[in-house]
Design a protein around this motif. Structure first.
Motif, PDB file in Angstrom:
ATOM      1  N   GLU A 256      55.985   9.871  23.121  1.00  0.00           N
ATOM      2  CA  GLU A 256      56.748  11.102  23.314  1.00  0.00           C
ATOM      3  C   GLU A 256      56.046  11.986  24.337  1.00  0.00           C
ATOM      4  N   GLU A 257      56.827  12.720  25.082  1.00  0.00           N
ATOM      5  CA  GLU A 257      56.266  13.590  26.121  1.00  0.00           C
ATOM      6  C   GLU A 257      55.409  14.682  25.492  1.00  0.00           C
ATOM      7  N   GLN A 258      54.195  14.834  26.021  1.00  0.00           N
ATOM      8  CA  GLN A 258      53.273  15.821  25.484  1.00  0.00           C
ATOM      9  C   GLN A 258      53.296  17.096  26.324  1.00  0.00           C
ATOM     10  N   THR A 259      53.176  18.227  25.637  1.00  0.00           N
ATOM     11  CA  THR A 259      53.123  19.512  26.329  1.00  0.00           C
ATOM     12  C   THR A 259      51.673  19.865  26.613  1.00  0.00           C
ATOM     13  N   LEU A 260      51.344  20.016  27.877  1.00  0.00           N
ATOM     14  CA  LEU A 260      49.980  20.323  28.270  1.00  0.00           C
ATOM     15  C   LEU A 260      49.746  21.821  28.316  1.00  0.00           C
ATOM     16  N   GLU A 261      48.586  22.215  27.864  1.00  0.00           N
ATOM     17  CA  GLU A 261      48.226  23.623  27.893  1.00  0.00           C
ATOM     18  C   GLU A 261      47.359  23.899  29.112  1.00  0.00           C
ATOM     19  N   GLY A 262      47.667  24.939  29.828  1.00  0.00           N
ATOM     20  CA  GLY A 262      46.845  25.334  30.958  1.00  0.00           C
ATOM     21  C   GLY A 262      47.437  24.914  32.288  1.00  0.00           C
ATOM     22  N   GLU A 263      47.360  25.797  33.228  1.00  0.00           N
ATOM     23  CA  GLU A 263      47.911  25.541  34.562  1.00  0.00           C
ATOM     24  C   GLU A 263      47.147  24.434  35.277  1.00  0.00           C
ATOM     25  N   VAL A 264      45.826  24.394  35.063  1.00  0.00           N
ATOM     26  CA  VAL A 264      45.007  23.387  35.748  1.00  0.00           C
ATOM     27  C   VAL A 264      45.387  21.981  35.280  1.00  0.00           C
ATOM     28  N   ALA A 265      45.553  21.804  33.966  1.00  0.00           N
ATOM     29  CA  ALA A 265      45.938  20.506  33.426  1.00  0.00           C
ATOM     30  C   ALA A 265      47.312  20.083  33.935  1.00  0.00           C
ATOM     31  N   GLN A 266      48.237  21.023  34.039  1.00  0.00           N
ATOM     32  CA  GLN A 266      49.578  20.713  34.550  1.00  0.00           C
ATOM     33  C   GLN A 266      49.515  20.298  36.018  1.00  0.00           C
ATOM     34  N   GLN A 267      48.643  20.943  36.765  1.00  0.00           N
ATOM     35  CA  GLN A 267      48.454  20.545  38.154  1.00  0.00           C
ATOM     36  C   GLN A 267      47.883  19.131  38.225  1.00  0.00           C
ATOM     37  N   GLY A 268      46.943  18.846  37.312  1.00  0.00           N
ATOM     38  CA  GLY A 268      46.371  17.505  37.265  1.00  0.00           C
ATOM     39  C   GLY A 268      47.397  16.447  36.943  1.00  0.00           C
TER      40      GLY A 268
END
Length: 362
Positions: A256-268
């Motif tokens: 299942e799609e996981q929700t990432l916390e933090g802008e840096v992780a989303q950029q990664g």
């Protein structure tokens, strides 16, 4: 003066050997601390063969010393010729029968243990619902990493094998490229992984690995397979059955799609989906066959690339120049993934943050 120097050299050598041998009892890595029944059986064979060799050495040494003492020149003179025993039937029978007996003492348990280890019939047993009773793991060895697929559970991971305690775990072993060898020293083994055929055996683990150094057993490739053979490690986490079942559920849910916390992780994640996703899966649910290691549990591991400390700096160093750390590995250099350019430090930081967030453990 020279004799004194030689004595000190010998003392230094013995001291160094003592230091090296002191590491042989490490519980997470040593065959001298068996972690399961297979390891104990093999350890018993080691004790039997060691006892036989020691006995032979002692007997030969005693005969040698007695001969030197009894027939030394100062005692018997120059002209004495000892009684010749060539052709003695009693002696010839004696030193023929004794080696045969010693070989039988070693051969019988060796054959029994070997056939027991090769018995993988339990792999196919099913319960009332038709589900497999035992855990089976398909192991694929690659240059220079390991893939572990649980075909009956629909999950897959890499570099870290997870197994239940107090039961047989069966393995189907194969290689993707060249011959390797699957070995968990504390649990037993080793067994080759071949390209052309599948080898099968089982291992058992008595207790959870939680109390060990790093919380895992260490596994090795025991077949020289290339320039980074010595760095082809993997880790084994043994869990009580209840904890293992919970891990399986979490791995299956990782699809299942996981929700990432933090802008840096989303950029990664964005960088990963652009540059890395074609080789690496990030879901523990699925089947084998990925070009690169499955990264679904990357945040739960204790090593980067199998042998480096699990830190953000090492993740960045590895991504930035994998060839420097594992010569001969097949991971592309960053220039091949990033339009001919190295990743910037900001991009590497973002990738490391994203990868550290890939976890299935609570």
């Amino acid at each position: 003066m020279m004799k004194g120097i030689k004595k000190w050299r010998l003392f230094s050598l013995l001291t160094a050997l003592t230091v090296f041998l002191s590491g042989c009892g490490a519980e997470h890595l040593s065959t001298l601390n068996p972690a399961g029944q297979v390891g104990r059986d093999q350890y018993n064979l080691l004790l039997i063969s060691g006892a036989i060799v020691t006995l032979v050495i002692i007997v030969v040494t005693i005969v040698y010393i007695l001969t030197i003492v009894k027939f030394r020149r100062s005692k018997v003179g120059e002209d004495l010729i000892p009684v010749q025993v060539e052709g003695s039937h009693k002696l010839e029978l004696l030193w023929t029968i004794i080696p045969i007996v010693l070989l039988l003492i070693l051969a019988v348990p060796t054959v029994i243990y070997t056939y027991n280890l090769a018995d993988v019939s339990g792999m196919e047993k099913v319960d009332e619902d038709g589900d497999k009773k035992a855990v089976t793991v398909n192991v694929e060895a690659n240059l220079y990493w390991w893939e572990f697929e649980y075909p009956d559970l629909g999950i897959i991971t890499a570099q870290e094998l997870v197994v239940p305690t107090q039961e047989k775990v069966y393995f189907n072993l194969k290689a993707a490229d060249v011959k390797h060898s699957f070995w968990i020293p504390a649990a037993g083994g080793k067994l080759d992984t071949n390209v052309e055929n599948i080898n099968q055996f089982y291992l058992t683990f008595d207790n959870s690995s939680e109390g060990l150094k790093d919380g895992v057993f260490y596994g090795k490739c025991a077949e020289l397979c290339g320039p980074s053979h010595a760095l082809m490690d993997f880790k084994v986490k043994s869990l009580d059955r209840e904890d293992f079942d919970a891990w399986v559920v979490n791995m299956q849910a990782s699809a299942e799609e996981q929700t990432l916390e933090g802008e840096v992780a989303q950029q990664g994640e964005e960088i990963f989906n652009t540059s890395c996703i074609q080789c690496h899966a990030v879901s523990g649910a699925g089947s084998a066959g990925g070009v690169g290691p499955n990264l679904a549990t990357f945040g739960d591991r204790n090593r980067v690339a199998g042998f480096m400390d699990h830190t953000e700096d090492n993740i960045k160093n590895w991504i930035n120049n994998p060839e420097e750390y594992k010569p001969g590995n097949l991971m592309p250099q960053p220039e091949e993934l990033n339009k001919g350019n190295k990743f910037s430090d900001q991009e590497l930081t973002a990738l490391a943050e994203y990868l550290m967030g890939l976890t299935v453990e609570d």
